[in-house]
Design a protein around this motif. Structure first.
Motif, PDB file in Angstrom:
ATOM      1  N   LEU A   1       0.824  -1.213   0.000  1.00 25.85           N
ATOM      2  CA  LEU A   1       0.000   0.000   0.000  1.00 25.85           C
ATOM      3  C   LEU A   1       0.858   1.262   0.000  1.00 25.85           C
ATOM      4  O   LEU A   1       0.557   2.231  -0.703  1.00 25.85           O
ATOM      5  CB  LEU A   1      -0.929   0.010   1.214  1.00 25.85           C
ATOM      6  N   ILE A   2       1.929   1.255   0.776  1.00 33.34           N
ATOM      7  CA  ILE A   2       2.781   2.450   0.872  1.00 33.34           C
ATOM      8  C   ILE A   2       3.564   2.675  -0.421  1.00 33.34           C
ATOM      9  O   ILE A   2       3.535   3.771  -0.991  1.00 33.34           O
ATOM     10  CB  ILE A   2       3.739   2.331   2.074  1.00 33.34           C
ATOM     11  N   PHE A   3       4.250   1.632  -0.894  1.00 33.94           N
ATOM     12  CA  PHE A   3       5.194   1.832  -1.997  1.00 33.94           C
ATOM     13  C   PHE A   3       4.562   1.736  -3.384  1.00 33.94           C
ATOM     14  O   PHE A   3       5.085   2.312  -4.335  1.00 33.94           O
ATOM     15  CB  PHE A   3       6.355   0.842  -1.866  1.00 33.94           C
ATOM     16  N   MET A   4       3.431   1.039  -3.505  1.00 33.88           N
ATOM     17  CA  MET A   4       2.798   0.907  -4.820  1.00 33.88           C
ATOM     18  C   MET A   4       1.476   1.670  -4.924  1.00 33.88           C
ATOM     19  O   MET A   4       0.845   1.660  -5.983  1.00 33.88           O
ATOM     20  CB  MET A   4       2.570  -0.571  -5.142  1.00 33.88           C
ATOM     21  N   ASN A   5       1.072   2.315  -3.846  1.00 29.33           N
ATOM     22  CA  ASN A   5      -0.171   3.074  -3.879  1.00 29.33           C
ATOM     23  C   ASN A   5      -0.003   4.483  -3.329  1.00 29.33           C
ATOM     24  O   ASN A   5      -0.130   5.454  -4.061  1.00 29.33           O
ATOM     25  CB  ASN A   5      -1.279   2.328  -3.118  1.00 29.33           C
ATOM     26  N   LEU A   6       0.305   4.601  -2.050  1.00 32.25           N
ATOM     27  CA  LEU A   6       0.354   5.929  -1.436  1.00 32.25           C
ATOM     28  C   LEU A   6       1.386   6.833  -2.113  1.00 32.25           C
ATOM     29  O   LEU A   6       1.064   7.960  -2.508  1.00 32.25           O
ATOM     30  CB  LEU A   6       0.649   5.810   0.060  1.00 32.25           C
ATOM     31  N   VAL A   7       2.625   6.368  -2.254  1.00 37.29           N
ATOM     32  CA  VAL A   7       3.661   7.213  -2.855  1.00 37.29           C
ATOM     33  C   VAL A   7       3.349   7.536  -4.315  1.00 37.29           C
ATOM     34  O   VAL A   7       3.423   8.710  -4.716  1.00 37.29           O
ATOM     35  CB  VAL A   7       5.059   6.581  -2.687  1.00 37.29           C
ATOM     36  N   PRO A   8       2.987   6.551  -5.166  1.00 43.11           N
ATOM     37  CA  PRO A   8       2.630   6.906  -6.549  1.00 43.11           C
ATOM     38  C   PRO A   8       1.452   7.868  -6.647  1.00 43.11           C
ATOM     39  O   PRO A   8       1.475   8.805  -7.456  1.00 43.11           O
ATOM     40  CB  PRO A   8       2.296   5.560  -7.192  1.00 43.11           C
ATOM     41  N   PHE A   9       0.415   7.658  -5.828  1.00 41.26           N
ATOM     42  CA  PHE A   9      -0.726   8.579  -5.862  1.00 41.26           C
ATOM     43  C   PHE A   9      -0.317   9.981  -5.412  1.00 41.26           C
ATOM     44  O   PHE A   9      -0.808  10.985  -5.928  1.00 41.26           O
ATOM     45  CB  PHE A   9      -1.869   8.062  -4.980  1.00 41.26           C
TER      46      PHE A   9
ATOM     47  N   GLU B   1      -7.153   2.918   4.601  1.00 42.02           N
ATOM     48  CA  GLU B   1      -6.881   1.477   4.652  1.00 42.02           C
ATOM     49  C   GLU B   1      -5.777   1.150   5.641  1.00 42.02           C
ATOM     50  O   GLU B   1      -5.808   0.113   6.320  1.00 42.02           O
ATOM     51  CB  GLU B   1      -6.502   0.991   3.250  1.00 42.02           C
ATOM     52  N   ILE B   2      -4.784   2.036   5.750  1.00 45.22           N
ATOM     53  CA  ILE B   2      -3.652   1.816   6.661  1.00 45.22           C
ATOM     54  C   ILE B   2      -4.113   1.684   8.111  1.00 45.22           C
ATOM     55  O   ILE B   2      -3.510   0.951   8.909  1.00 45.22           O
ATOM     56  CB  ILE B   2      -2.614   2.951   6.501  1.00 45.22           C
ATOM     57  N   GLN B   3      -5.196   2.361   8.461  1.00 41.98           N
ATOM     58  CA  GLN B   3      -5.684   2.323   9.850  1.00 41.98           C
ATOM     59  C   GLN B   3      -6.207   0.951  10.251  1.00 41.98           C
ATOM     60  O   GLN B   3      -6.403   0.676  11.443  1.00 41.98           O
ATOM     61  CB  GLN B   3      -6.804   3.358  10.065  1.00 41.98           C
ATOM     62  N   LYS B   4      -6.433   0.072   9.276  1.00 44.24           N
ATOM     63  CA  LYS B   4      -7.097  -1.217   9.525  1.00 44.24           C
ATOM     64  C   LYS B   4      -6.145  -2.400   9.570  1.00 44.24           C
ATOM     65  O   LYS B   4      -6.590  -3.541   9.739  1.00 44.24           O
ATOM     66  CB  LYS B   4      -8.135  -1.485   8.419  1.00 44.24           C
ATOM     67  N   ILE B   5      -4.842  -2.150   9.392  1.00 42.66           N
ATOM     68  CA  ILE B   5      -3.914  -3.281   9.298  1.00 42.66           C
ATOM     69  C   ILE B   5      -2.651  -3.046  10.131  1.00 42.66           C
ATOM     70  O   ILE B   5      -2.300  -1.919  10.467  1.00 42.66           O
ATOM     71  CB  ILE B   5      -3.506  -3.557   7.828  1.00 42.66           C
TER      72      ILE B   5
END
Length: 327
Positions: free
Chosen positions: A223-231, A246-250
């Motif tokens: 989520l961090i490296f393939m979603n949050l940073v690219p977005f 989503e990060i709050q749930k894992i």
């Protein structure tokens, strides 16, 4: 000489499983306010500290006194200095709020002393001397560089246990990513009045709930490296906000959120309901944050009304540079 530091939102600890050979790893965002502003001058011997009249909170004063004295003693001892210092705290922010006040106080004090003595030293080196950054390096790299910060955590051979920064003797981790955050986006911060998890309680939580499931770490890393940073780089605020939600749930962030009082959870839910793009809790709270642009400015007013007199609500921006020093 005067130094002004930013504060930081700590978004998540990435790997509190450790089975791949590393643990910790932090992601966080440097923000323009609240600030810690410290003025200093040399004197013959000792350490003296006073406060501007606008600083009245006893807990803030006590934290400043403790951190400034401790940092001064460690730096003077490490570099074998023979001068004393007088400090004036001109601005400070809430203790144990989740915004990283302790690290900024310690690093600001150390940096001023080093500057007076012509010592060129990075925040990381200061962190080693002061014993900061033993779990996350977000506060240290926010101090030095600003922006969105990602650090690489620790080799499990250097840090064999799961511990918070306050109880860890590990060196600060390496910086593996630093990104500019759009100036046109705002960060809404809400700090409900709430009990804070810290000290021995925090240590016990790390020991009880770690290691977290490996699949959570794998998902969070993706989520961090393939979603949050690219977005973020694409300036896609809504999709980036969905990742924050989503990060709050894992992983360990799920643990941190689950242990909060209902008023923290309710604040997070309400900010999402009001339309913030991504709502998260910074560190162990109680600070909650959300991302705004010109399309959802109503969130600030609605959150302020919801919190009322039971907390603090403010808007700020990301800060894409570190501390500011005036000689």
């Amino acid at each position: 000489m005067i130094i002004k530091t930013p504060s930081r939102i700590h978004m998540a600890l990435i790997d509190l499983n450790g089975s791949y050979g590393r643990r910790d790893g932090g992601i966080g965002l440097t923000i323009e306010k609240p600030n810690f502003i410290l003025e200093s001058e040399t004197c013959k011997k000792g350490v003296s500290i006073d406060f501007d009249k606008n600083i009245e909170d006893i807990e803030i004063k006590n934290q400043c006194l403790l951190k400034i004295k401790d940092s001064t003693e460690k730096i003077i001892s490490h570099f074998n200095l023979d001068s004393g210092f007088h400090f004036n705290v001109k601005e400070a922010f809430l203790t144990h709020s989740g915004l990283g006040s302790g690290t900024q106080i310690s690093l600001a004090t150390a940096k001023l002393i080093c500057e007076y003595n012509g010592i060129s030293v990075s925040g990381v080196e200061l962190g080693k001397i002061l014993g900061r950054g033993g779990t996350s390096g977000v506060g240290i790299y926010s101090f030095d560089y600003g922006g969105l910060i990602i650090d690489g955590g620790h080799d499990i051979n250097e840090k064999p246990e799961f511990l918070p920064s306050s109880a860890s003797k590990a060196s600060p981790p390496n910086l593996i990513g630093r990104y500019e955050f759009p100036n046109e986006w705002e960060i809404l911060v809400a700090i409900p009045q709430s009990n804070t998890i810290m000290g021995e309680n925090e240590v016990n939580i790390f020991q009880e709930y770690c290691p977290v499931p490996k699949k959570d770490v794998e998902k969070l890393s993706h989520l961090i490296f393939m979603n949050l940073v690219p977005f973020l780089l694409e300036k896609n605020i809504k999709s980036m906000g969905n990742v924050i939600n989503e990060i709050q749930k894992i992983g360990f962030k799920k643990v941190e959120v689950s242990l909060q009082q209902e008023k923290i959870k309710n604040t997070m839910n309400k900010m999402k309901e009001f339309g913030a793009y991504g709502v998260g809790m910074s560190s162990f709270g109680p600070a909650v944050y959300g991302i705004l642009d010109k399309e959802n400015q109503d969130v600030f007013k609605l959150t302020k009304e919801f919190i009322g007199e039971e907390g603090i609500v403010f808007k700020t921006n990301a800060q894409n540079h570190g501390f500011e020093l005036k000689k």
